[in-house]
Design an enzyme around this catalytic site. Structure first.
Site, PDB file in Angstrom:
ATOM      1  N   ASP A 150       2.163   6.959  -2.615  1.00  0.00           N
ATOM      2  CA  ASP A 150       0.879   6.074  -3.123  1.00  0.00           C
ATOM      3  C   ASP A 150       0.318   6.498  -4.505  1.00  0.00           C
ATOM      4  O   ASP A 150       1.316   7.441  -5.264  1.00  0.00           O
ATOM      5  CB  ASP A 150      -0.251   6.446  -1.977  1.00  0.00           C
ATOM      6  CG  ASP A 150      -1.043   5.387  -1.803  1.00  0.00           C
ATOM      7  OD1 ASP A 150      -0.991   4.320  -2.776  1.00  0.00           O
ATOM      8  OD2 ASP A 150      -1.923   5.291  -1.109  1.00  0.00           O
ATOM      9  N   ASP A 218      -5.545  -3.011  -2.252  1.00  0.00           N
ATOM     10  CA  ASP A 218      -5.258  -3.273  -0.441  1.00  0.00           C
ATOM     11  C   ASP A 218      -5.690  -4.612   0.066  1.00  0.00           C
ATOM     12  O   ASP A 218      -6.592  -5.357  -0.175  1.00  0.00           O
ATOM     13  CB  ASP A 218      -6.190  -2.273   0.292  1.00  0.00           C
ATOM     14  CG  ASP A 218      -5.816  -0.763   0.042  1.00  0.00           C
ATOM     15  OD1 ASP A 218      -4.870  -0.700  -0.885  1.00  0.00           O
ATOM     16  OD2 ASP A 218      -6.280   0.171   0.755  1.00  0.00           O
TER      17      ASP A 218
HETATM   18  C1  GAL Z   1      -4.303   3.238  -0.128  1.00  0.00           C
HETATM   19  C2  GAL Z   1      -3.182   2.375   0.027  1.00  0.00           C
HETATM   20  C3  GAL Z   1      -3.166   2.004   1.556  1.00  0.00           C
HETATM   21  C4  GAL Z   1      -3.243   3.383   2.302  1.00  0.00           C
HETATM   22  C5  GAL Z   1      -4.286   4.197   1.970  1.00  0.00           C
HETATM   23  C6  GAL Z   1      -4.056   5.621   2.950  1.00  0.00           C
HETATM   24  O1  GAL Z   1      -4.397   3.843  -1.493  1.00  0.00           O
HETATM   25  O2  GAL Z   1      -3.227   1.300  -0.872  1.00  0.00           O
HETATM   26  O3  GAL Z   1      -2.203   1.200   1.642  1.00  0.00           O
HETATM   27  O4  GAL Z   1      -1.852   3.706   2.189  1.00  0.00           O
HETATM   28  O5  GAL Z   1      -4.158   4.608   0.483  1.00  0.00           O
HETATM   29  O6  GAL Z   1      -5.184   6.550   2.210  1.00  0.00           O
END
Ligand code: GAL
Length: 405
Positions: A150, A218
Site C-alpha cells: 500500500d 477506496d
Molecule cells: C488503504 C487502502 C485500503 C486498505 C487500508 C488498510 O490505504 O486503500 O484498501 O488496505 O489502507 O489500512
C-alpha cells in the site's frame, strides 16, 4: 551432473543480484481472490480467515476461478523483534502466518498478505521501511503468494507520504519488487501508488514494477463511488495486459456485513442490479476480481453474481485486453472488450434513472455481417443480427453484457 547444477544455481543467483526485476509469467490474467479489508477491517483472526477460505471452496467461488485469500492491514503488531522480523499479532494469529498459509494451500488456494513501504501501515502498524528484504524473505518462508503493498505513512506520516516525489515513490516500490524477486518465490505484487495523486504520468513505470496497481481512492458500497473508481481506469486501457492490470479497488458486491459493523452509508448501499453492474464493469475493464464481502454469509443471488462463469470468462480472456468506452451518450455508455478468437464483449450501460433502449452498430465495433449475440447474464443466445443490435428496456443502473461473434 552435480557440478552442472551448482553452476546453473550460481548463474541464476548472479542474474538475480545483477538484474533484479519483476517476476515473469505471473498474473497473466487478472488475479481473482478475496481480501479482508472491505468487510472485516482490522478485525481479522486466524479462525475467521480459515472459515472464509473454507467458504471460498464450498460456495463454488474456487471453481469459478477465485484463488487468493489475502489478509489486509492488521495482521501485524507495531513492533519488530531483535533480529528485525515483524512481530505477528499473536492474539489474532496464535499459530503464526506459516500455519495459516499451509491451511490455505491445503485447500488448493493461495495466500496473500499486506504491507506498506513506510515505517507504518495505514493502521499505524509496522511497515516495511528499512526491512524490505527481511520482510520479503519472511513472506517467502511463510508461503505468501501475493503482496498488497500500500502507500501510507511514508516515511513516517501520511502528510509526508503525500509530498513524496514520483521518483522516490517509484524507488520504494522497485525496492520491494527486487526484494521479492530475490526470494525466488513467485509473489504477485499489487501496489497503491498515490504519492503524486492519481494521474496518467505513472503509467510508464507501474507496469514494469507491479502486477496490479490501484487507480483510485477506496471504493465504498455506493453506486456513485463505484462508478468513480471505474472511471479512473478508463483512460489507462493501453497499459493493461498479461502481467499487469489496472485496479479500481476490490469488489463491494454483497458487502452488507461491514456496514453493520462499521456504520457504512446504508441509504446509498448498492442494490442487486447495481452489484451486478459493478461486477460486469470490473470484468469489462479486466480489473482484478478481489471479492470484499464476507464469503461465509452470502445470499444465492450474490453467489450467482460472483460466480457467473460466462462474465468471468470475459475478465479472464487470455488476450488480456482492457475494455474501452467506445461511446458516451451522457448516462448511456457503450463499452467494448476485444476477446480472443475474434470475439467481442459489449456492455450497454444505463447509468440513468430511467429504462432505456440502447443500440450498438457493428461498424463502431469494427465488425461486419451477420453476427451471433449472446446475453451473458440471461445465459441465452439472442440470435443472429445484421449490422447492429438493440437492447430494449435496459433497466436503470443495469448493464446488458453481450458476447458478439
Ligand atoms: C488503504 C487502502 C485500503 C486498505 C487500508 C488498510 O490505504 O486503500 O484498501 O488496505 O489502507 O489500512
Amino acid at each position: 551432473m552435480k557440478r552442472l547444477i551448482i553452476i546453473a544455481k550460481l548463474v541464476f543467483l548472479c542474474a538475480v543480484l545483477v538484474h533484479a526485476q519483476k517476476i515473469e509469467n505471473l498474473a497473466l490474467t487478472p488475479p481473482m481472490g478475496w481480501n479482508s479489508w472491505n468487510c472485516l477491517r482490522t478485525s481479522i483472526t486466524e479462525e475467521k480467515i480459515k472459515s472464509i477460505a473454507d467458504a471460498m471452496v464450498s460456495t463454488g467461488m474456487k471453481d469459478a476461478g477465485y484463488e487468493y485469500i489475502v489478509i489486509d492491514d492488521g495482521w501485524m503488531t507495531g513492533e519488530r523483534d531483535q533480529d528485525g522480523h515483524i512481530v505477528v499479532d499473536s492474539l489474532k494469529f496464535p499459530n503464526g502466518m506459516k500455519a495459516l498459509a499451509d491451511y490455505i494451500h491445503s485447500l488448493g488456494l493461495k495466500f496473500g498478505i499486506y504491507s506498506s513501504p513506510g515505517c507504518y501501515t495505514c493502521q499505524k502498524l509496522m511497515g516495511s521501511l528499512g526491512h524490505e528484504q527481511i520482510d520479503a524473505n519472511d513472506y517467502a518462508e511463510w508461503g505468501v503468494d501475493f503482496l498488497k503493498y500500500d502507500w501510507c505513512k511514508y516515511p513516517n506520516t501520511m502528510q509526508e507520504a503525500k509530498l513524496t516525489s514520483q521518483t522516490d515513490c517509484r524507488g520504494a516500490f522497485e525496492l520491494m519488487r527486487d526484494c521479492l524477486y530475490k526470494t525466488g518465490r513467485p509473489i504477485v505484487l499489487s501496489i497503491n501508488e498515490r504519492c503524486a495523486g492519481f494521474s496518467k504520468d505513472r503509467s510508464d513505470w507501474v507496469r514494469s514494477v507491479a502486477n496490479m496497481h490501484r487507480t483510485s481512492e477506496d471504493i465504498k458500497d455506493n453506486w456513485e463511488q463505484m462508478l468513480h473508481c471505474l472511471e479512473t481506469t478508463a483512460d489507462l486501457w493501453e497499459i493493461a495486459g498479461p502481467g499487469y492490470w489496472n485496479d479500481p479497488d476490490m469488489l463491494e458486491v454483497g458487502n452488507t456485513v461491514s456496514e453493520k459493523l462499521y456504520g457504512g452509508i446504508s441509504d446509498k448501499k448498492m442494490n442487486l442490479p447495481e452489484y451486478q453492474t459493478h461486477f460486469s464493469m470490473w470484468c469489462m475493464v479486466a480489473a482484478p476480481l478481489i471479492a470484499g464481502n464476507d464469503l461465509r454469509y452470502m445470499s444465492d443471488e450474490i453467489i450467482q453474481i460472483l460466480t457467473n462463469k460466462e462474465v468471468i470468462a470475459i475478465n479472464q480472456d487470455p488476450l488480456g485486453k482492457q475494455g474501452r468506452r467506445i461511446r458516451d451518450d451522457g448516462d448511456l455508455e457503450v463499452w467494448c472488450k476485444k476477446l480472443s478468437g475474434n470475439r467481442k464483449a459489449v456492455a450497454l450501460l444505463n447509468r440513468s434513472s430511467e429504462p432505456a433502449d440502447m443500440e450498438v452498430s457493428w461498424d463502431e465495433l469494427g465488425l461486419k455481417g451477420k453476427l451471433k449475440v449472446r446475453d451473458l447474464w440471461k445465459h441465452q443466445d439472442l440470435g443472429e443480427f445484421k449490422d447492429s443490435f438493440k437492447g430494449e428496456g435496459i433497466l436503470p443502473h443495469e448493464a446488458l453484457v453481450l458476447l458478439i461473434e
